[in-house]
Design an enzyme around this catalytic site. Structure first.
Site, PDB file in Angstrom:
ATOM      1  N   LYS A 180      23.241  50.864   8.420  1.00 11.51           N
ATOM      2  CA  LYS A 180      22.513  50.734   7.153  1.00 11.51           C
ATOM      3  C   LYS A 180      23.381  49.973   6.149  1.00 11.51           C
ATOM      4  CE  LYS A 180      19.608  51.367   3.854  1.00 11.51           C
ATOM      5  NZ  LYS A 180      18.489  50.396   3.854  1.00 11.51           N
ATOM      6  N   GLY A 192      15.654  49.980  -0.982  1.00 13.42           N
ATOM      7  CA  GLY A 192      16.604  49.745  -2.074  1.00 13.42           C
ATOM      8  C   GLY A 192      18.019  50.159  -1.723  1.00 13.42           C
ATOM      9  N   CYS A 242      18.959  41.068   0.854  1.00  9.84           N
ATOM     10  CA  CYS A 242      18.083  42.211   0.627  1.00  9.84           C
ATOM     11  C   CYS A 242      17.116  41.902  -0.511  1.00  9.84           C
ATOM     12  CB  CYS A 242      18.862  43.478   0.297  1.00  9.84           C
ATOM     13  SG  CYS A 242      17.750  44.891   0.120  1.00  9.84           S
TER      14      CYS A 242
HETATM   15  C1  LIG Z   1      13.220  50.382   6.484  1.00 10.59           C
HETATM   16  C2  LIG Z   1      14.074  49.152   6.562  1.00 10.59           C
HETATM   17  C3  LIG Z   1      15.334  49.134   5.957  1.00 10.59           C
HETATM   18  C4  LIG Z   1      16.138  48.000   6.022  1.00 10.59           C
HETATM   19  N1  LIG Z   1      17.385  48.022   5.448  1.00 10.59           N
HETATM   20  C5  LIG Z   1      18.194  46.937   5.570  1.00 10.59           C
HETATM   21  C6  LIG Z   1      19.535  46.965   5.057  1.00 10.59           C
HETATM   22  O1  LIG Z   1      19.998  47.967   4.531  1.00 10.59           O
HETATM   23  N2  LIG Z   1      20.303  45.831   5.184  1.00 10.59           N
HETATM   24  C7  LIG Z   1      19.819  44.706   5.797  1.00 10.59           C
HETATM   25  O2  LIG Z   1      20.535  43.716   5.888  1.00 10.59           O
HETATM   26  N3  LIG Z   1      18.566  44.672   6.314  1.00 10.59           N
HETATM   27  C8  LIG Z   1      17.749  45.759   6.213  1.00 10.59           C
HETATM   28  N4  LIG Z   1      16.487  45.719   6.761  1.00 10.59           N
HETATM   29  C9  LIG Z   1      16.020  44.507   7.457  1.00 10.59           C
HETATM   30  C10 LIG Z   1      16.179  44.632   8.975  1.00 10.59           C
HETATM   31  O3  LIG Z   1      17.511  44.834   9.349  1.00 10.59           O
HETATM   32  C11 LIG Z   1      15.607  43.405   9.686  1.00 10.59           C
HETATM   33  O4  LIG Z   1      16.329  42.273   9.272  1.00 10.59           O
HETATM   34  C12 LIG Z   1      14.142  43.176   9.384  1.00 10.59           C
HETATM   35  O5  LIG Z   1      13.462  44.402   9.354  1.00 10.59           O
HETATM   36  C13 LIG Z   1      13.470  42.241  10.382  1.00 10.59           C
HETATM   37  O6  LIG Z   1      13.499  42.755  11.689  1.00 10.59           O
HETATM   38  P1  LIG Z   1      12.286  43.573  12.338  1.00 10.59           P
HETATM   39  O7  LIG Z   1      11.058  42.774  12.106  1.00 10.59           O
HETATM   40  O8  LIG Z   1      12.649  43.742  13.764  1.00 10.59           O
HETATM   41  O9  LIG Z   1      12.238  44.881  11.607  1.00 10.59           O
HETATM   42  C14 LIG Z   1      15.664  46.848   6.689  1.00 10.59           C
HETATM   43  C15 LIG Z   1      14.409  46.869   7.304  1.00 10.59           C
HETATM   44  C16 LIG Z   1      13.613  47.994   7.257  1.00 10.59           C
HETATM   45  C17 LIG Z   1      12.253  47.983   7.925  1.00 10.59           C
END
Ligand SMILES: Cc1cc2nc3c(=O)[nH]c(=O)nc-3n(C[C@H](O)[C@H](O)[C@H](O)COP(=O)(O)O)c2cc1C
Ligand SMILES: Cc1cc2nc3c(=O)[nH]c(=O)nc-3n(C[C@H](O)[C@H](O)[C@H](O)COP(=O)(O)OP(=O)(O)OC[C@H]3O[C@@H](n4cnc5c(N)ncnc54)[C@H](O)[C@@H]3O)c2cc1C
Ligand code: FES
Lengths: 279, 331
Positions: free
Chosen positions: B57, B84, B142
């Site tokens: 995270k 956030g 982010c």
């Molecule tokens: C609930 C949630 C929390 C996320 N928190 C972060 C984070 O803390 N830092 C970050 O770089 N990306 C964060 N992401 C982005 C994911 O790491 C990823 O880049 C993005 O969801 C795209 O991949 P996916 O379509 O497989 O989910 C978050 C995504 C989700 C859904």
């Protein structure tokens, strides 16, 4: 034993129990062996991206069966109510903390609408431990008073209230509650109450229990991502500031821990859903 | 130089191992930041050793409570989140989370974020030398924080400033995670490379929103959120393709990966590894399944190793993995 499981359940029955509400019985021995009253499962409905949180309405380890009482709140729950016997249902759980164990005295359960869903297993466990259980159950109209038979069969005394007066006390649970609380305290001081239902109802119940000096636990709702603690999506406002996490710290919280007014504001539009279930 | 030496799963199968900017992964499947917590909950689902690596995270200097709820909205092929960057702060992560995670022996990459360039550097410096941390992923992307986050990632110069400062603060391999919310991702990728990035993660979430029609107001407490899941896969894939053709750094492909086949698409486009995100929220066992399916595909197609596939879709005449500069494969 691993606490959490991912299980392909098989639907045994799916039947309408009230307009826009159905009960789904699922063969899922892994969950049935592990679930505790007040915990929930994440159900994958096939048509939707995220899974949906559902409380255990029945937990029968002997038969390997769990059941869910479901309100057609939107597309996902409507699809669940369209399941047929023999269909598969992807489930994961059991998640959350569940209701605390109360032994002795009287346990008061307060439910609004489909908020009654987690209570039959609570009643069964409490009566088995020698605790008397009284339930105050509210709904808009008599046809929407859910699970009264299950609660009575499980050994609870049930008081019903309807807003239109078509069944039981006319009014909301907060109209019936002061009388029940007075009785309860006169009979056996030191009781405890659990409530589940619309957050606005929880606010009223919390005020009445506070005044009566009865400790209250509430089961809260939040929009969930994962259901098991990794996404931090299920935050609700805490009384002390900051947030509680429904899937991990809850869904059951001491009423004082949560900012119930804040939770109610998050759900203030959540009405009766659009009904139209399939079951 | 071709990387990817090592033994795959079991004898005789394709070699799944990948060297990602000096981090040795047993297979190319990582889990994406924010969808795996710090691994504690996930360890109850499966043996974390099945993964190529774990990206934690997003971690900041001080603890963050996160954004007001609601934080999650479902979309037809994915979800919006506005978490956030809720996290316990870097000291708690070093004291409590990393010691738990390192027992698995799987590479741990800490995703870091900050509101200022200095904050990124401070967080990075604290993680330097922490046993069990194999690399850092600098989140300049982010969409859910007001200060910092995506503000850096949408401007090549600001991205470079963050990467330079972090580079100076640590000797750990640096992945830089870029935002898709830009007109030209190649420009930002080049800036990150020049500033000292060792690898790139493509992509973070796409900025989006949902409106509650009953209340006639934005559904998410933070108004906007980040879109993830299958809905963004074509965008993520296109960006991996573009960057792989222009920058000489290994790429971690991320965005909508739900299956081994999705993962292979990213490899073919030029990613050296992939990260599974939202799929884990839908099914906790998604990431190990992606590993299995990808390995089965490689074996069925008769590939000796992952590195053979990286960038393959770039076609005849296009730069092949290992061709420098501008190759789509590992640096
Ligand atoms: C609930 C949630 C929390 C996320 N928190 C972060 C984070 O803390 N830092 C970050 O770089 N990306 C964060 N992401 C982005 C994911 O790491 C990823 O880049 C993005 O969801 C795209 O991949 P996916 O379509 O497989 O989910 C978050 C995504 C989700 C859904
Ligand atoms: C711990 C817990 C236990 C629950 N137990 C039950 C139960 O036993 N029976 C039952 O009928 N309902 C229960 N609910 C509520 C149920 O999960 C929602 O009604 C359901 O998710 C709505 O999905 P939908 O697709 O029909 O609605 P949509 O409005 O189409 O859903 C869109 C999105 O909003 C989310 N959402 C919408 N309403 C709610 C809500 N009230 N709570 C949580 N998320 C919501 C959905 O999960 C989904 O991500 C429970 C909720 C929680 C948090
Ligand atoms: S729903 Fe993901 S942390 Fe609670």
């Amino acid at each position: 034993m691993k606490e959490w499981v991912e299980e392909d359940g098989r639907v045994l029955t799916c039947a309408e129990v009230a307009p826009g509400h159905g009960c789904i019985e699922v063969l899922a021995p892994g969950l049935a062996a592990r679930a505790l009253p007040g915990q929930f499962a994440m159900a994958r409905s096939g048509t939707r991206f995220l899974a949906r949180p559902l409380s255990f309405f029945d937990i029968d380890p002997g038969r390997g069966v769990v059941a869910f009482l479901v309100r057609a709140a939107g597309e996902g729950t409507r699809a669940l109510l369209c399941l047929r016997p023999g269909d598969g249902l992807g489930l994961a759980g059991p998640f959350g903390n569940g209701f605390p164990l109360v032994s002795g005295g009287t346990l008061l359960l307060v439910a609004g609408g489909v908020g009654v869903a987690p209570f039959p297993p609570v009643v069964r466990r409490a009566t088995a431990a020698g605790t008397g259980v009284r339930v105050v159950l509210g709904a808009r109209t008599a046809a929407l008073l859910l699970a009264t038979a299950q609660l009575r069969d499980a050994g609870a005394e049930v008081v019903t209230c309807t807003e239109d007066g078509s069944g039981g006390v006319r009014g909301t649970v907060s109209d019936a509650l002061p009388g029940v609380l007075r009785d309860l305290l006169a009979g056996a001081p030191g009781g405890c109450a659990f409530a589940c239902g619309p957050p606005a109802m929880l606010v009223a119940v919390a005020r009445l229990c506070e005044e009566a000096g009865v400790p209250l636990y509430v089961s809260l709702e939040a929009r969930m991502g994962c259901g098991f603690g990794v996404c931090r999506g299920c935050a609700v406002p805490a009384a002390a500031g900051g947030y509680l996490h429904v899937c991990q710290d809850g869904p059951v919280f001491p009423a004082r821990a949560a900012d119930l007014g804040g939770v109610a504001r998050l759900w203030e539009h959540a009405g009766d859903g659009d009904g139209g279930g399939c079951a | 130089m071709h990387e990817g030496q090592g033994t795959g799963v079991g004898g005789g199968g394709p070699d799944l191992s990948v060297n990602l900017a000096g981090i040795r992964l047993a297979n190319p499947v990582l889990v994406a930041s924010g969808t795996f917590g710090y691994g504690r909950e996930m360890a109850r689902w499966f043996d974390l050793r099945l993964l190529g690596g774990i990206i934690t995270k997003g971690t900041t200097l001080a603890a963050r409570p996160g954004n007001p709820p609601p934080r999650i909205a479902e979309t037809p092929a994915g979800l919006l989140n506005s978490i956030g960057l809720e996290n316990p702060g870097v000291d708690a992560v070093i004291g409590e989370e990393i010691p738990f995670l390192r027992q698995f022996g799987v590479p741990v990459i800490v995703n870091i974020a900050g509101e200022t360039v200095e904050e990124y550097a401070t967080v990075a410096a604290k993680l330097e030398g922490v046993e069990g941390v194999s690399g850092l992923e600098v989140n300049v992307s982010c969409p859910n924080v007001r200060a910092g986050g995506m503000v850096f990632g949408t401007d090549p110069a600001a991205t470079a400033a963050v990467v330079k400062a972090v580079r100076a603060a640590t000797s750990l391999p640096l992945l830089v995670k870029l935002t898709p919310n830009v007109t030209d991702i190649v420009e930002v990728a080049r800036a990150a490379q020049e500033a000292g990035a060792d690898a790139l993660t493509l992509v973070n979430t796409l900025k989006g929103m949902a409106i509650d029609v009953q209340l006639r107001r934005p559904l998410l407490g933070a108004v906007t959120g980040g879109l993830s899941g299958p809905a963004i896969k074509p965008v993520a894939l296109r960006m991996v393709w573009e960057v792989a053709g222009a920058v000489n750094l290994p790429i971690v492909g991320c965005g909508g990966i739900m299956s081994g086949r999705d993962a292979v698409e990213f490899l073919l486009a030029g990613a050296s590894a992939v990260a599974v995100g939202s799929a884990t929220l839908v099914n906790p066992l998604a990431a190990p399944r992606v590993v299995r399916e990808m390995a089965a595909w490689l074996a069925e197609e008769g590939f000796a190793g992952v590195s053979e596939v990286v960038g393959m879709a770039r076609g005849p005449g296009a730069l092949r993995p290992g061709d420098a500069p501008g190759g789509g494969g590992p640096a």
